[in-house]
Design a protein around this motif. Structure first.
Motif, mmCIF file in Angstrom:
data_model
loop_
_atom_site.group_PDB
_atom_site.id
_atom_site.type_symbol
_atom_site.label_atom_id
_atom_site.label_comp_id
_atom_site.label_asym_id
_atom_site.label_seq_id
_atom_site.Cartn_x
_atom_site.Cartn_y
_atom_site.Cartn_z
ATOM 1 N N SER A 64 41.377 25.980 27.455
ATOM 2 C CA SER A 64 41.483 27.436 27.385
ATOM 3 C C SER A 64 40.319 28.172 28.054
ATOM 4 C CB SER A 64 41.582 27.887 25.919
ATOM 5 O OG SER A 64 40.400 27.554 25.229
ATOM 6 N N GLN A 65 39.316 27.443 28.552
ATOM 7 C CA GLN A 65 38.142 28.100 29.124
ATOM 8 C C GLN A 65 37.989 27.785 30.613
ATOM 9 O OE1 GLN A 65 36.475 30.380 27.542
ATOM 10 N NE2 GLN A 65 37.525 30.018 25.615
ATOM 11 N N THR A 66 37.173 28.605 31.253
ATOM 12 C CA THR A 66 36.937 28.458 32.689
ATOM 13 C C THR A 66 35.589 27.803 32.957
ATOM 14 O OG1 THR A 66 35.830 30.595 32.816
ATOM 15 C CG2 THR A 66 38.230 30.585 33.127
ATOM 16 N N LYS A 67 35.365 27.452 34.203
ATOM 17 C CA LYS A 67 34.093 26.871 34.628
ATOM 18 C C LYS A 67 32.950 27.848 34.326
ATOM 19 C CE LYS A 67 31.788 25.209 38.801
ATOM 20 N NZ LYS A 67 31.925 24.991 40.232
ATOM 21 N N GLU A 68 33.197 29.124 34.519
ATOM 22 C CA GLU A 68 32.172 30.143 34.278
ATOM 23 C C GLU A 68 31.759 30.186 32.805
ATOM 24 O OE1 GLU A 68 35.011 30.779 36.080
ATOM 25 O OE2 GLU A 68 33.999 30.736 38.025
ATOM 26 N N PHE A 69 32.710 29.958 31.923
ATOM 27 C CA PHE A 69 32.412 29.929 30.495
ATOM 28 C C PHE A 69 31.381 28.842 30.198
ATOM 29 C CE2 PHE A 69 33.319 27.690 26.481
ATOM 30 C CZ PHE A 69 33.039 28.698 25.566
ATOM 31 N N TYR A 70 31.602 27.649 30.733
ATOM 32 C CA TYR A 70 30.696 26.544 30.490
ATOM 33 C C TYR A 70 29.336 26.778 31.150
ATOM 34 C CZ TYR A 70 34.549 24.173 28.351
ATOM 35 O OH TYR A 70 35.566 23.850 27.508
ATOM 36 N N GLN A 71 29.324 27.417 32.315
ATOM 37 C CA GLN A 71 28.049 27.750 32.954
ATOM 38 C C GLN A 71 27.260 28.726 32.073
ATOM 39 O OE1 GLN A 71 29.523 29.184 36.726
ATOM 40 N NE2 GLN A 71 29.166 27.214 37.735
ATOM 41 N N GLN A 72 27.946 29.695 31.535
ATOM 42 C CA GLN A 72 27.295 30.699 30.701
ATOM 43 C C GLN A 72 26.733 30.084 29.409
ATOM 44 O OE1 GLN A 72 29.908 33.770 29.231
ATOM 45 N NE2 GLN A 72 28.270 35.288 29.251
ATOM 46 N N ILE A 73 27.521 29.259 28.712
ATOM 47 C CA ILE A 73 27.010 28.686 27.466
ATOM 48 C C ILE A 73 25.914 27.652 27.740
ATOM 49 C CG2 ILE A 73 29.079 29.191 26.107
ATOM 50 C CD1 ILE A 73 29.816 26.218 26.267
ATOM 51 N N GLY A 74 26.001 26.970 28.870
ATOM 52 C CA GLY A 74 24.946 26.030 29.255
ATOM 53 C C GLY A 74 23.636 26.757 29.501
ATOM 54 N N LYS A 75 23.716 27.890 30.174
ATOM 55 C CA LYS A 75 22.527 28.687 30.454
ATOM 56 C C LYS A 75 21.918 29.194 29.142
ATOM 57 C CE LYS A 75 22.545 31.241 34.088
ATOM 58 N NZ LYS A 75 22.831 32.309 35.072
ATOM 59 N N LYS A 76 22.755 29.691 28.233
ATOM 60 C CA LYS A 76 22.275 30.169 26.934
ATOM 61 C C LYS A 76 21.601 29.042 26.153
ATOM 62 C CE LYS A 76 25.520 33.956 26.102
ATOM 63 N NZ LYS A 76 26.602 34.427 25.238
ATOM 64 N N GLY A 77 22.226 27.875 26.158
ATOM 65 C CA GLY A 77 21.650 26.729 25.450
ATOM 66 C C GLY A 77 20.314 26.303 26.034
ATOM 67 N N GLY A 78 20.233 26.318 27.342
ATOM 68 C CA GLY A 78 18.981 25.978 28.021
ATOM 69 C C GLY A 78 17.871 26.960 27.684
ATOM 70 N N LEU A 79 18.197 28.240 27.677
ATOM 71 C CA LEU A 79 17.200 29.263 27.326
ATOM 72 C C LEU A 79 16.754 29.122 25.877
ATOM 73 C CD1 LEU A 79 18.746 32.394 29.114
ATOM 74 C CD2 LEU A 79 16.690 31.136 29.771
ATOM 75 N N ALA A 80 17.697 28.865 24.998
ATOM 76 C CA ALA A 80 17.372 28.730 23.577
ATOM 77 C C ALA A 80 16.483 27.522 23.326
ATOM 78 C CB ALA A 80 18.646 28.614 22.748
ATOM 79 N N SER A 81 16.780 26.403 23.988
ATOM 80 C CA SER A 81 15.968 25.195 23.749
ATOM 81 C C SER A 81 14.600 25.310 24.411
ATOM 82 C CB SER A 81 16.705 23.948 24.211
ATOM 83 O OG SER A 81 16.910 23.969 25.594
ATOM 84 N N SER A 82 14.492 26.010 25.522
ATOM 85 C CA SER A 82 13.190 26.155 26.184
ATOM 86 C C SER A 82 12.293 27.112 25.415
ATOM 87 C CB SER A 82 13.362 26.626 27.631
ATOM 88 O OG SER A 82 13.856 27.944 27.672
ATOM 89 N N SER A 83 12.860 28.029 24.659
ATOM 90 C CA SER A 83 12.035 28.964 23.877
ATOM 91 C C SER A 83 11.491 28.327 22.619
ATOM 92 C CB SER A 83 12.843 30.215 23.519
ATOM 93 O OG SER A 83 13.883 29.894 22.609
ATOM 94 N N LYS A 84 12.008 27.159 22.230
ATOM 95 C CA LYS A 84 11.529 26.450 21.032
ATOM 96 C C LYS A 84 10.275 25.629 21.325
ATOM 97 C CE LYS A 84 16.009 26.129 18.843
ATOM 98 N NZ LYS A 84 17.077 25.227 18.373
ATOM 99 N N ASP A 85 10.023 25.347 22.612
ATOM 100 C CA ASP A 85 8.884 24.502 22.993
ATOM 101 C C ASP A 85 7.572 25.204 22.772
ATOM 102 O OD1 ASP A 85 10.639 22.540 23.721
ATOM 103 O OD2 ASP A 85 10.710 23.150 25.824
#
Length: 85
Positions: A64-85
């Motif tokens: 049900s999702q597009t490639k852009e959806f996965y790019q967006q959630i991947g970017k959010k996840g990356g930002l969230a994990s990098s801010s924990k360091d």
């Protein structure tokens, strides 16, 4: 919503009951029952159960999702994990 003369659907009755409970109990009530449900599920199911439902959810989402959806959630996840360091 149905008038008093009309019969209320099960969906309407459930929604009204849920809203009434939410108003009277608050967020902490739902948080507590969710925690209890999670504990109970973990005690009664093995790791294969979680793998299976995860796979089903992933398959459903991927259809049900597009490639852009996965790019967006991947970017959010990356930002969230990098801010924990």
């Amino acid at each position: 919503m149905a008038s008093k003369a009309e019969k209320m659907s099960r969906e309407e009755a459930g929604r009204m009951g849920g809203l009434k409970t939410a108003r009277s109990k608050g967020k902490s009530f739902f948080k507590e029952i969710g925690k209890k449900g999670g504990k109970s599920t973990a005690e009664t199911h093995n790791s294969n159960f979680y793998q299976e439902i995860g796979k089903k959810g992933g398959n459903s989402t991927s259809r049900s999702q597009t490639k852009e959806f996965y790019q967006q959630i991947g970017k959010k996840g990356g930002l969230a994990s990098s801010s924990k360091d």
